[in-house]
Design a protein around this motif. Structure first.
Motif, PDB file in Angstrom:
ATOM      1  N   GLY A   1       6.538  -6.030 -17.359  1.00 31.60           N
ATOM      2  CA  GLY A   1       6.494  -6.051 -15.900  1.00 31.60           C
ATOM      3  C   GLY A   1       7.083  -4.720 -15.418  1.00 31.60           C
ATOM      4  N   ARG A   2       7.191  -4.565 -14.118  1.00 34.30           N
ATOM      5  CA  ARG A   2       7.788  -3.325 -13.606  1.00 34.30           C
ATOM      6  C   ARG A   2       8.721  -3.621 -12.441  1.00 34.30           C
ATOM      7  N   VAL A   3       9.665  -2.684 -12.260  1.00 36.18           N
ATOM      8  CA  VAL A   3      10.466  -2.716 -11.039  1.00 36.18           C
ATOM      9  C   VAL A   3      10.295  -1.341 -10.400  1.00 36.18           C
ATOM     10  N   ILE A  59      12.312   3.217  -6.186  1.00 31.43           N
ATOM     11  CA  ILE A  59      12.209   3.706  -4.795  1.00 31.43           C
ATOM     12  C   ILE A  59      10.794   4.260  -4.585  1.00 31.43           C
ATOM     13  N   GLY A  60      10.356   4.301  -3.322  1.00 29.77           N
ATOM     14  CA  GLY A  60       8.993   4.777  -3.015  1.00 29.77           C
ATOM     15  C   GLY A  60       8.103   3.570  -2.801  1.00 29.77           C
ATOM     16  N   GLU A  61       8.337   2.855  -1.677  1.00 29.87           N
ATOM     17  CA  GLU A  61       7.612   1.592  -1.446  1.00 29.87           C
ATOM     18  C   GLU A  61       6.562   1.767  -0.363  1.00 29.87           C
ATOM     19  N   HIS A  62       5.394   1.223  -0.634  1.00 30.31           N
ATOM     20  CA  HIS A  62       4.233   1.332   0.268  1.00 30.31           C
ATOM     21  C   HIS A  62       3.824   2.796   0.464  1.00 30.31           C
ATOM     22  N   THR A  63       4.048   3.568  -0.564  1.00 28.20           N
ATOM     23  CA  THR A  63       3.612   4.969  -0.532  1.00 28.20           C
ATOM     24  C   THR A  63       2.402   5.189  -1.437  1.00 28.20           C
ATOM     25  N   ASP A  64       2.162   4.282  -2.405  1.00 24.33           N
ATOM     26  CA  ASP A  64       1.108   4.590  -3.409  1.00 24.33           C
ATOM     27  C   ASP A  64      -0.275   4.677  -2.782  1.00 24.33           C
ATOM     28  N   TYR A  65      -0.619   3.713  -1.934  1.00 20.67           N
ATOM     29  CA  TYR A  65      -1.966   3.760  -1.337  1.00 20.67           C
ATOM     30  C   TYR A  65      -2.047   4.799  -0.226  1.00 20.67           C
ATOM     31  N   ASN A  66      -0.931   5.460   0.060  1.00 23.60           N
ATOM     32  CA  ASN A  66      -0.947   6.579   0.996  1.00 23.60           C
ATOM     33  C   ASN A  66      -0.930   7.923   0.276  1.00 23.60           C
ATOM     34  N   GLN A  68      -6.202  -5.774  -2.735  1.00 18.68           N
ATOM     35  CA  GLN A  68      -6.289  -4.340  -2.417  1.00 18.68           C
ATOM     36  C   GLN A  68      -5.023  -3.580  -2.771  1.00 18.68           C
ATOM     37  N   CYS A  69      -4.487  -3.742  -3.985  1.00 16.68           N
ATOM     38  CA  CYS A  69      -3.244  -3.059  -4.347  1.00 16.68           C
ATOM     39  C   CYS A  69      -3.494  -1.577  -4.607  1.00 16.68           C
ATOM     40  N   GLY A  70      -2.410  -0.803  -4.627  1.00 14.64           N
ATOM     41  CA  GLY A  70      -2.481   0.594  -5.042  1.00 14.64           C
ATOM     42  C   GLY A  70      -2.411   0.691  -6.568  1.00 14.64           C
ATOM     43  N   ILE A  71      -2.077   1.882  -7.066  1.00 19.57           N
ATOM     44  CA  ILE A  71      -2.117   2.133  -8.519  1.00 19.57           C
ATOM     45  C   ILE A  71      -0.752   1.929  -9.189  1.00 19.57           C
ATOM     46  N   MET A  72       0.330   1.808  -8.382  1.00 25.93           N
ATOM     47  CA  MET A  72       1.671   1.882  -8.976  1.00 25.93           C
ATOM     48  C   MET A  72       1.912   0.877 -10.102  1.00 25.93           C
ATOM     49  N   ASP A  73       1.573  -0.391  -9.873  1.00 27.73           N
ATOM     50  CA  ASP A  73       1.962  -1.429 -10.827  1.00 27.73           C
ATOM     51  C   ASP A  73       1.274  -1.219 -12.175  1.00 27.73           C
ATOM     52  N   GLN A  74      -0.036  -1.057 -12.124  1.00 22.03           N
ATOM     53  CA  GLN A  74      -0.793  -0.877 -13.357  1.00 22.03           C
ATOM     54  C   GLN A  74      -0.354   0.403 -14.070  1.00 22.03           C
ATOM     55  N   LYS A 102      -0.671  -9.478   5.227  1.00 23.01           N
ATOM     56  CA  LYS A 102       0.199  -8.453   5.813  1.00 23.01           C
ATOM     57  C   LYS A 102       0.039  -7.122   5.075  1.00 23.01           C
ATOM     58  N   TYR A 103      -0.142  -7.216   3.764  1.00 25.35           N
ATOM     59  CA  TYR A 103      -0.337  -5.990   2.964  1.00 25.35           C
ATOM     60  C   TYR A 103      -1.566  -5.240   3.467  1.00 25.35           C
ATOM     61  N   ASN A 104      -2.656  -5.974   3.640  1.00 27.05           N
ATOM     62  CA  ASN A 104      -3.884  -5.328   4.122  1.00 27.05           C
ATOM     63  C   ASN A 104      -3.723  -4.801   5.535  1.00 27.05           C
ATOM     64  N   THR A 156      12.021  -4.636  -3.669  1.00 23.16           N
ATOM     65  CA  THR A 156      11.125  -3.885  -4.548  1.00 23.16           C
ATOM     66  C   THR A 156       9.767  -4.565  -4.556  1.00 23.16           C
ATOM     67  N   GLY A 157       8.704  -3.774  -4.555  1.00 20.99           N
ATOM     68  CA  GLY A 157       7.345  -4.347  -4.553  1.00 20.99           C
ATOM     69  C   GLY A 157       6.779  -4.442  -3.150  1.00 20.99           C
ATOM     70  N   ALA A 158       5.885  -5.386  -2.944  1.00 21.30           N
ATOM     71  CA  ALA A 158       5.159  -5.464  -1.677  1.00 21.30           C
ATOM     72  C   ALA A 158       6.019  -5.974  -0.524  1.00 21.30           C
ATOM     73  N   GLY A 159       7.010  -6.841  -0.829  1.00 27.05           N
ATOM     74  CA  GLY A 159       7.864  -7.394   0.225  1.00 27.05           C
ATOM     75  C   GLY A 159       7.469  -8.804   0.610  1.00 27.05           C
TER      76      GLY A 159
HETATM   77  C1  GLA Z   1       2.455  -4.031  -4.479  1.00 21.16           C
HETATM   78  C2  GLA Z   1       1.179  -3.260  -4.831  1.00 21.16           C
HETATM   79  C3  GLA Z   1       1.514  -1.806  -5.165  1.00 21.16           C
HETATM   80  C4  GLA Z   1       2.347  -1.153  -4.065  1.00 21.16           C
HETATM   81  C5  GLA Z   1       3.538  -2.052  -3.689  1.00 21.16           C
HETATM   82  C6  GLA Z   1       4.288  -1.526  -2.491  1.00 21.16           C
HETATM   83  O1  GLA Z   1       3.288  -4.107  -5.593  1.00 21.16           O
HETATM   84  O2  GLA Z   1       0.539  -3.857  -5.929  1.00 21.16           O
HETATM   85  O3  GLA Z   1       0.314  -1.083  -5.387  1.00 21.16           O
HETATM   86  O4  GLA Z   1       1.558  -0.870  -2.949  1.00 21.16           O
HETATM   87  O5  GLA Z   1       3.124  -3.374  -3.409  1.00 21.16           O
HETATM   88  O6  GLA Z   1       4.918  -0.337  -2.792  1.00 21.16           O
END
Ligand code: GLA
Length: 390
Positions: free
Chosen positions: A29-31, A34-41, A170-176, A224-226, A339-342
């Motif tokens: 898994g991941r934690v 810092i840097g939240e809601h920045t990946d899709y930006n 519609q997640c960003g790339i961070m987690d994977q 809310k994420y979308n 940490t994460g989406a919130g």
């Molecule tokens: C979720 C998404 C990530 C990222 C975070 C917020 O974990 O899967 O891509 O957008 O939220 O930083």
């Protein structure tokens, strides 16, 4: 870490045969530090792989069938590699199916089927990336077992695409990316626009990373994420008056943003964008202070990140705020943030080793008083990204 002998025994009970040909893979898994809601930006993130995640046992079979089972769920499946379609009823199995589908789309030919047994150690819905962990371990294992080339950056991209397209999230790339490319005792500084990255040593000495699980169901998270994603797109559209080429908020410096933010018509949208641009700055400052060994400064940046996610981006909610507030009252806590989406999920705090026990009991008690929910705590170390286990 899972007990591999026991898992192999379960595998044989399930699928028969002997355990000779079983291969074992693991993705964490991941934690996000810092840097939240920045990946899709198109900004920076700073996540790390955990030492717990998803273990996958695999054995090839002579036909073109994929047998799927998990120690976590009753639901099992047997499906043809040549007829992979999304089906809501298939629940967790849609993650491995999405990976097979994505491999097919990329022209990867799997010449035989496989028997698979998954064992997950990430609490479901905790926001520690259990789905990315399943996706990445599946992609890695199928490619590896088929003798095909492995590129963990490509695996992150294909896993994200399968989550976006096949599973409709519609997640960003961070987690994977973190799950595929993590390294023991390192966090990953990732530029999400270009996917350039650096492994930064993260060994905080007498301090521990403590994850607090709010155990709050992340009900609103998808909608809310979308909504946040489209607010960021609206900010970009308005800022194009000044920057016609702009496609992502992460392409602006804080100075450029501040000088032009009046162009963003809607006040709420302006606050969302302010968070994104400042949060990207906090990631880069974090690297500086960590290189200088200044953990206290990093802790302050973690606090700043949470406060901005609470006040400007508005993705924290009462549970995450209550847990963070309680954490910050403990001596020996340098910083604490969601940490994460919130909207639920977990917090991460940097806690002196001598204060960890007090942290668990006091934060746990105050959190329950404030919310009526019971928290879980995990003192964590940073582990490797996806790999085959010997
Ligand atoms: C979720 C998404 C990530 C990222 C975070 C917020 O974990 O899967 O891509 O957008 O939220 O930083």
């Amino acid at each position: 870490m899972a007990n591999l002998d026991q898992l192999k025994q379960q595998f044989v009970e399930l699928y028969g045969g002997s355990d000779n040909e079983i291969r074992v893979y693991h993705a964490p898994g991941r934690v996000n530090l810092i840097g939240e809601h920045t990946d899709y930006n198109g900004g920076y993130v700073f996540p790390a792989a955990l030492t717990f995640g998803t273990t996958l046992l695999l054995r090839p079979r002579p036909d073109r069938m994929l047998a799927l089972a998990s120690t976590n769920f009753e639901l099992r499946g047997l499906l043809s590699l040549d007829a992979i379609v999304y089906d809501k009823k298939d629940d967790w199995m849609n993650y491995p199916k999405g990976i097979v589908n994505e491999l097919h789309q990329r022209g990867v030919q799997l010449s035989s089927g496989f028997e698979l047994l998954y064992h997950g150690e990430i609490p479901n819905g905790s926001g520690l990336s259990s789905s990315a962990s399943i996706e990445v371990v599946t992609a890695y294992a199928l490619l590896h077992a088929a003798g095909l080339p492995i590129d963990t950056v490509e695996i992150a991209k294909l896993a994200q695409r399968s989550e976006n397209e096949f599973n409709g999230v519609q997640c960003g790339i961070m987690d994977q990316f973190a799950v595929a490319n993590g390294r023991k005792d390192h966090a990953i500084l990732l530029m999400c626009d270009t996917l350039e990255y650096d492994l930064i040593p993260f060994q905080p000495g007498a301090y521990k990373l403590v994850i607090g699980n709010t155990n709050k169901r992340r009900g609103l998270v998808d909608s809310k994420y979308n909504e946040r994603r489209s607010e960021c797109e609206r900010a970009v559209a308005d800022l194009r008056t000044a920057f016609p080429e702009l496609t992502l908020l992460g392409q602006l410096s804080l100075e450029q943003f501040n000088a032009n933010k009046h162009l963003i018509a809607d006040e709420t949208v302006r606050r969302r964008a302010q968070h994104v641009v400042e949060e990207i700055g906090r990631v880069l400052q974090s690297i500086e202070v960590l290189k200088a060994g200044d953990l206290a400064a990093f802790g302050s940046l973690m606090n700043g990140s949470h406060d901005s996610l609470r006040d400007l981006y508005e993705v924290t909610g009462k549970e995450l705020d209550a847990m963070v507030e309680a954490a910050r009252t403990i001596d020996g806590v340098l910083g604490s943030r969601m940490t994460g989406a919130g909207f639920g999920g977990c917090t991460v705090s940097l806690v002196h080793e001598n204060a960890v026990e007090q942290f668990k009991s006091e934060v746990g008690r105050k959190y329950t008083e404030a919310t009526g929910l019971i928290a879980d705590f995990y003192v964590c170390s940073i582990g490797n990204g996806v790999e085959e286990l010997a």
